[in-house]
Motif scaffolding. Structure first.
Motif, PDB file in Angstrom:
ATOM      1  N   TRP A 102       0.943  -0.754  -0.254  1.00 42.45           N
ATOM      2  CA  TRP A 102       0.371  -0.239   0.054  1.00 42.45           C
ATOM      3  C   TRP A 102       1.044   1.314  -0.495  1.00 42.45           C
ATOM      4  O   TRP A 102       2.268   1.521   0.995  1.00 42.45           O
ATOM      5  CB  TRP A 102      -1.164   0.046   1.513  1.00 42.45           C
ATOM      6  CG  TRP A 102      -1.885  -1.312   1.012  1.00 42.45           C
ATOM      7  CD1 TRP A 102      -2.390  -2.574   1.389  1.00 42.45           C
ATOM      8  CD2 TRP A 102      -3.208  -1.300   0.509  1.00 42.45           C
ATOM      9  NE1 TRP A 102      -2.514  -2.933   2.102  1.00 42.45           N
ATOM     10  CE2 TRP A 102      -3.056  -2.776   1.333  1.00 42.45           C
ATOM     11  CE3 TRP A 102      -3.853  -0.350  -1.050  1.00 42.45           C
ATOM     12  CZ2 TRP A 102      -5.044  -3.038   0.306  1.00 42.45           C
ATOM     13  CZ3 TRP A 102      -5.192  -0.944  -0.953  1.00 42.45           C
ATOM     14  CH2 TRP A 102      -5.353  -2.230  -0.329  1.00 42.45           C
ATOM     15  N   ASP A 103       0.231   2.676  -0.826  1.00 49.97           N
ATOM     16  CA  ASP A 103       0.875   3.670  -0.954  1.00 49.97           C
ATOM     17  C   ASP A 103       0.093   4.568  -0.045  1.00 49.97           C
ATOM     18  O   ASP A 103       0.048   5.180  -0.573  1.00 49.97           O
ATOM     19  CB  ASP A 103       1.152   3.501  -2.083  1.00 49.97           C
ATOM     20  CG  ASP A 103       2.072   5.874  -2.632  1.00 49.97           C
ATOM     21  OD1 ASP A 103       2.289   6.063  -1.348  1.00 49.97           O
ATOM     22  OD2 ASP A 103       2.382   5.508  -3.449  1.00 49.97           O
ATOM     23  N   ASP A 157       0.171   8.383  -1.006  1.00 47.61           N
ATOM     24  CA  ASP A 157      -2.203   8.237  -1.683  1.00 47.61           C
ATOM     25  C   ASP A 157      -3.046   8.343  -1.192  1.00 47.61           C
ATOM     26  O   ASP A 157      -3.584   6.735  -0.661  1.00 47.61           O
ATOM     27  CB  ASP A 157      -1.750   7.383  -2.366  1.00 47.61           C
ATOM     28  CG  ASP A 157      -2.575   7.788  -4.257  1.00 47.61           C
ATOM     29  OD1 ASP A 157      -3.338   7.720  -3.454  1.00 47.61           O
ATOM     30  OD2 ASP A 157      -2.555   6.973  -4.712  1.00 47.61           O
ATOM     31  N   GLU A 210      -5.357   5.709  -2.183  1.00 49.35           N
ATOM     32  CA  GLU A 210      -5.427   4.117  -2.185  1.00 49.35           C
ATOM     33  C   GLU A 210      -5.357   4.223  -0.809  1.00 49.35           C
ATOM     34  O   GLU A 210      -6.221   2.481  -0.152  1.00 49.35           O
ATOM     35  CB  GLU A 210      -3.448   4.260  -2.535  1.00 49.35           C
ATOM     36  CG  GLU A 210      -3.308   2.406  -2.372  1.00 49.35           C
ATOM     37  CD  GLU A 210      -2.284   2.055  -3.286  1.00 49.35           C
ATOM     38  OE1 GLU A 210      -1.188   1.952  -2.684  1.00 49.35           O
ATOM     39  OE2 GLU A 210      -2.054   3.005  -4.201  1.00 49.35           O
ATOM     40  N   VAL A 229      -8.794   3.891  -0.474  1.00 46.90           N
ATOM     41  CA  VAL A 229      -8.966   1.877   0.010  1.00 46.90           C
ATOM     42  C   VAL A 229      -9.172   1.006   0.724  1.00 46.90           C
ATOM     43  O   VAL A 229     -10.069  -0.252   0.371  1.00 46.90           O
ATOM     44  CB  VAL A 229      -8.769   1.265  -1.787  1.00 46.90           C
ATOM     45  CG1 VAL A 229      -8.782   0.094  -2.472  1.00 46.90           C
ATOM     46  CG2 VAL A 229      -9.217   2.790  -2.653  1.00 46.90           C
TER      47      VAL A 229
END
Length: 201
Positions: free
Chosen positions: A173-174, A177, A180, A183
């Protein structure tokens, strides 16, 4: 009958130990360094930390972790809902870890010494984060946004553990961001806690 060590004295020694670690690193910091930095006697250091250097450094790491998560709590306290709170917390914590000069320095030079200390000292910040999250979950429940049958205490503990885990190792996972992170939080962390309507907000 006397109580434990003076909290102000303990704080002074922990701050001094942290400053010594920042200057010399974990391995090279000595009790004598902390004595000089704090201005207290060697005997006083051992009275407060009978285990000597190892106990002192372990406590100093825990102290800084607690301060770090205190700043995190302040940064996200105004979030409008629980999902947004967790998202903001992950983004803030990830950025703050990367900007933490002492942590980054020790992670690069002495990971074998730091990581065990982080593991043994994570119970205090875990309890802090869990207690911080719980009232927000309780509010979500009052507003009908928590799934039926969810145990709020267990959920707060789970989310706290996941935050600690992701801050330490975010995997694929970034966390830079925001999309992201959204999510991750809404499809992974909270899918078994909040209603679909709450997650879609």
């Amino acid at each position: 009958m006397t109580g434990g060590p003076d909290p102000a004295l303990r704080e002074r020694l922990l701050e001094a130990a942290y400053e010594c670690v920042a200057r010399y690193g974990l391995a090279k910091t000595t009790v004598e360094d902390v004595v000089k930095q704090s201005g207290v006697s060697r005997a006083t250091v051992y009275r407060v930390f009978p285990g000597g250097k190892e106990e002192l450094l372990r406590a100093a790491v825990g102290w800084e972790m607690s301060r770090f998560f205190g700043r995190l709590a302040e940064a996200v306290a105004g979030a409008p809902d629980f999902a947004s709170l967790v998202e903001s917390g992950l983004v803030f914590a990830h950025a703050a870890v990367h900007q933490h000069e002492v942590l980054q320095k020790v992670l690069v030079t002495e990971p074998d010494r730091l990581l065990p200390l982080l593991t043994t000292e994570q119970e205090a910040p875990l309890a802090f984060i869990t207690a911080f999250l719980l009232p927000y979950l309780e509010r979500e429940q009052r507003e009908g946004r928590v799934l039926d049958g969810v145990d709020l205490g267990e959920s707060a503990d789970f989310v706290a553990r996941m935050i600690l885990s992701l801050v330490g190792s975010h995997g694929r996972w970034d966390l830079d961001d925001a999309g992201e992170v959204r999510v991750l939080v809404r499809t992974q962390l909270l899918a078994g806690v909040l209603t679909p309507a709450a997650l879609a907000a």
